[in-house]
Design a protein around this motif. Structure first.
Motif, PDB file in Angstrom:
ATOM      1  N   ILE A  35       0.856  -1.185   0.000  1.00 50.78           N
ATOM      2  CA  ILE A  35       0.000   0.000   0.000  1.00 50.78           C
ATOM      3  C   ILE A  35       0.893   1.236   0.000  1.00 50.78           C
ATOM      4  N   VAL A  36       0.371   2.316  -0.593  1.00 51.89           N
ATOM      5  CA  VAL A  36       1.094   3.584  -0.619  1.00 51.89           C
ATOM      6  C   VAL A  36       0.245   4.631   0.096  1.00 51.89           C
ATOM      7  N   LEU A  83       0.385   9.568  -8.565  1.00 51.42           N
ATOM      8  CA  LEU A  83      -0.827   8.747  -8.655  1.00 51.42           C
ATOM      9  C   LEU A  83      -1.162   8.433 -10.110  1.00 51.42           C
ATOM     10  N   VAL A 101      -4.558   8.587  -0.346  1.00 54.44           N
ATOM     11  CA  VAL A 101      -4.075   9.966  -0.368  1.00 54.44           C
ATOM     12  C   VAL A 101      -4.270  10.517   1.040  1.00 54.44           C
ATOM     13  N   GLY A 137       2.108  14.662  -5.790  1.00 58.84           N
ATOM     14  CA  GLY A 137       1.391  13.409  -5.589  1.00 58.84           C
ATOM     15  C   GLY A 137       0.382  13.091  -6.674  1.00 58.84           C
ATOM     16  N   VAL A 180      -3.706   3.001  -3.112  1.00 58.24           N
ATOM     17  CA  VAL A 180      -3.145   4.307  -2.774  1.00 58.24           C
ATOM     18  C   VAL A 180      -4.124   5.060  -1.885  1.00 58.24           C
ATOM     19  N   LEU A 220       0.113   8.480   0.297  1.00 55.69           N
ATOM     20  CA  LEU A 220       0.647   9.497  -0.612  1.00 55.69           C
ATOM     21  C   LEU A 220       0.174  10.897  -0.253  1.00 55.69           C
ATOM     22  N   MET A 233       1.358   5.891 -11.413  1.00 52.76           N
ATOM     23  CA  MET A 233       1.129   4.563 -10.827  1.00 52.76           C
ATOM     24  C   MET A 233      -0.041   3.857 -11.506  1.00 52.76           C
ATOM     25  N   LYS A 234      -1.133   4.560 -11.663  1.00 56.26           N
ATOM     26  CA  LYS A 234      -2.348   3.938 -12.193  1.00 56.26           C
ATOM     27  C   LYS A 234      -2.254   3.683 -13.694  1.00 56.26           C
ATOM     28  N   ALA A 253      -7.494   6.878  -6.998  1.00 56.05           N
ATOM     29  CA  ALA A 253      -7.053   6.716  -5.612  1.00 56.05           C
ATOM     30  C   ALA A 253      -8.064   5.822  -4.909  1.00 56.05           C
ATOM     31  N   ASN A 254      -7.609   5.036  -3.957  1.00 54.29           N
ATOM     32  CA  ASN A 254      -8.515   4.149  -3.227  1.00 54.29           C
ATOM     33  C   ASN A 254      -9.267   4.876  -2.133  1.00 54.29           C
TER      34      ASN A 254
END
Length: 141
Positions: free
Chosen positions: A58-59, A74, A90, A70, A88, A61, A77-78, A108-109
């Motif tokens: 997990i990140v 993001l 945030v 950030g 992720v 961020l 990454m995605k 973002a999650n």
């Protein structure tokens, strides 16, 4: 095997608070910290001094980072087949609707605004820990 967490945070105080909040965890956690978006992407892609870096589960961020912010991290990454499944979270000071929408539009999650109060900050990090590390099934590497 400990959960590998990558914290991307340029504020040493916030990084230390996160470390303190995770110290009492009943779950083994290994916290890696990088201070900007360029370092984050090098860590995630195992480049330069991060060739032997562990794949993060997990990140966490921050959005407001030097060199590469950030939002850019993001998005990269995605868009990367090898990184897009890493959850992720945030964790930032921004409360703007624009940043919240941007984060979710970039997949973002979740989006959490950092509280300024120490006790609240610790509670937030522990809530992240309880949810993401004890309840959620994280994707395999």
């Amino acid at each position: 095997m400990p959960i590998q967490v990558l914290l991307v945070e340029d504020n040493p105080g916030d990084a230390q608070l996160t470390r303190i909040a995770l110290e009492d965890s009943k779950i083994p956690i290994h916290l890696n910290v990088v201070e900007d978006g360029v370092e984050a992407m090098a860590f995630l892609r195992k480049q330069e001094k991060y060739v032997k870096a562990a794949h993060p589960d997990i990140v966490l961020l921050d959005f407001n980072l030097p060199r590469k912010d950030g939002r850019e991290v993001l998005a990269e990454m995605k868009a990367d087949e090898n990184l897009k499944r890493i959850p992720v979270v945030v964790l930032t000071t921004s409360q703007t609707q624009e940043d919240i929408l941007k984060a979710y539009n970039l997949s973002a999650n979740c989006y959490i605004t950092k509280p300024v109060d120490f006790d609240q900050f610790v509670k937030i990090v522990q809530s992240i820990e309880n949810f993401w590390f004890a309840i959620v099934k994280l994707p395999p590497e």
